[in-house]
Design a protein around this motif. Structure first.
Motif, mmCIF file in Angstrom:
data_model
loop_
_atom_site.group_PDB
_atom_site.id
_atom_site.type_symbol
_atom_site.label_atom_id
_atom_site.label_comp_id
_atom_site.label_asym_id
_atom_site.label_seq_id
_atom_site.Cartn_x
_atom_site.Cartn_y
_atom_site.Cartn_z
ATOM 1 N N HIS A 87 0.401 -1.564 0.006
ATOM 2 C CA HIS A 87 -0.220 -0.068 0.175
ATOM 3 C C HIS A 87 0.914 1.537 0.235
ATOM 4 O O HIS A 87 0.410 2.154 0.227
ATOM 5 C CB HIS A 87 -0.912 0.115 1.116
ATOM 6 N N ARG A 110 -3.418 -2.673 -1.569
ATOM 7 C CA ARG A 110 -5.045 -1.523 -1.005
ATOM 8 C C ARG A 110 -4.123 -0.605 -1.198
ATOM 9 O O ARG A 110 -2.331 -0.109 -1.737
ATOM 10 C CB ARG A 110 -5.252 -1.484 1.038
ATOM 11 N N PRO A 111 -4.844 -0.058 -1.483
ATOM 12 C CA PRO A 111 -4.546 1.429 -3.096
ATOM 13 C C PRO A 111 -3.538 2.556 -1.461
ATOM 14 O O PRO A 111 -3.575 1.804 -0.342
ATOM 15 C CB PRO A 111 -5.700 2.651 -2.768
ATOM 16 N N TRP A 112 -2.737 2.765 -2.667
ATOM 17 C CA TRP A 112 -1.412 4.442 -1.620
ATOM 18 C C TRP A 112 -2.500 4.967 -0.585
ATOM 19 O O TRP A 112 -3.511 5.941 -1.617
ATOM 20 C CB TRP A 112 -0.505 4.800 -2.811
#
Length: 392
Positions: A87, A110-112
């Protein structure tokens, strides 16, 4: 003039004069009786900063990446499975390091801007009935996005699943600055470096090793030599140590403990909150997806669409001699970062906020001069402040 300005990087951080002097010592015979007390003092201080009562500390001449390598090579075997989330830049790099060592990494994407996905980890651990997962990796503070994850929550789901995996934590940009409790959180291996919360030059990889990780070293099978923790135990140093940096670490931990780790945490939170209020006053947002994820050591600020955040960093350096952090990886050109850890005070933070305002205004961003400074000033004036003794 540049050397007179503080840096606002998430590491290396500003160097207190007392620590610069502590590192600047004459050549010493590291095999003499004089070095032993220096090393012992540094190790004892680190244990207190980590809140580690049972276990050991190893101090390598390296940076945090070397600490990652030491953590996995001393405790795991070829082909072992580890669980990790990707992430941000540094969680991504640790995964890459594991893969290069032949480990089987189960990756949760997971999105940054998000933190460690505790619920996804809970599901993966519950599904692992044969306990093939040997280690869970957590990036406590993702320096690229300004996100802090909940380490204690990860340990809680491991305990709920009755899973025996090791909990390994990258605390490079958190330890020595924000709350970190190795014993209470059940952390088996913690990795950090000298150049962030400890306010020293880069050059030391610092690894805290809990009892369970010490036991795992007996069956580990990955190659290691330079990073063999066993060679470091018992107060020995197997090769030429960076004596000046280790002396600096002994003094640094003394300063942190004199200030008090709760006071250190409170200072970082207060300063970070002032920066966040400045960001809101500018009409901008942080990269952290939710307020509770915002880091107290670094704030990643998202620039408007079409604005290259790298220009702000370059202009601040060229026009005002002040260093901010640029965006990394997936957020390159989309964020700039204000580091506010280590040697940092309200007044220093205000100078960084003012410089960021000038740089953005110079480049035509719709930021009103003084807006962020005023928002931060209001917060600092109305929150409890005290002199920063660790800055001596």
């Amino acid at each position: 003039m540049h050397a007179l300005n503080p840096v606002f990087l998430p590491g290396p951080t500003n160097l207190p004069e007392s620590l610069r002097r502590a590192c600047d010592i004459p050549t010493m015979d590291h095999r003499s009786a004089a070095f032993g007390p220096i090393l012992a003092s540094a190790m004892a201080g680190v244990k207190q900063v980590l809140h580690l009562s049972e276990g050991e500390v190893a101090i390598f001449p390296a940076t945090g990446t070397g600490g990652w390598e030491a953590a996995i090579t001393n405790t795991l075997r070829p082909g072992d499975k580890v669980l990790a989330a990707r992430h941000g830049m540094f969680s991504r790099k640790w995964i890459d390091l594991c893969q290069r060592h032949g480990l089987d990494v189960e990756i949760v994407e997971r999105p940054w801007g998000e933190g460690v996905p505790v619920e996804a980890f809970a599901a993966a651990l519950a599904a692992d009935k044969s306990h093939e997962i040997r280690a869970v990796l957590v990036t406590h503070n993702e320096t690229a996005t300004g996100v802090t994850s909940d380490v204690a929550a990860v340990r809680a789901v491991m305990t709920a699943a009755r899973h025996p995996a090791l909990l390994m934590v990258d605390g490079v940009s958190s330890i020595g600055s924000i709350d970190f409790r190795m014993d209470a959180w059940g952390v088996d291996l913690a990795v950090t470096g000298s150049q962030k919360g400890f306010m020293l030059p880069a050059g030391l990889a610092i690894v805290g090793i809990g009892p369970k990780a010490l036991a795992a070293m007996e069956t580990a099978g990955l190659p290691r030599c330079f990073f063999d923790i066993r060679d470091m135990l018992g107060g020995n140093y197997p090769y030429t140590p960076p004596v000046g940096l280790i002396n600096g670490l002994a003094v640094s931990t003394g300063l942190l403990l004199e200030e008090g780790m709760e006071s250190v945490r409170a200072r970082h939170h207060r300063i970070a909150e002032g920066v966040r209020r400045a960001v809101a006053a500018w009409g901008l947002t942080t990269c952290a997806a939710r307020p509770e994820l915002c880091s107290d050591t670094v704030t990643a600020i998202v620039t408007p669409d079409g604005v290259d955040a790298g220009r702000i960093v370059r202009h601040a350096a060229e026009a005002y001699g002040v260093a901010f952090g640029g965006g990394l990886g997936e957020v390159a050109g989309k964020v700039f970062r204000i580091g506010h850890l280590g040697l940092m005070s309200d007044v220093m933070a205000l100078s960084g906020i003012a410089t960021a305002e000038m740089a953005m205004t110079d480049l035509g961003l719709p930021v009103r001069l003084g807006s962020g400074v005023a928002a931060a000033q209001e917060h600092y004036r109305n929150s409890k402040t005290a002199p920063v003794r660790a800055a001596a």
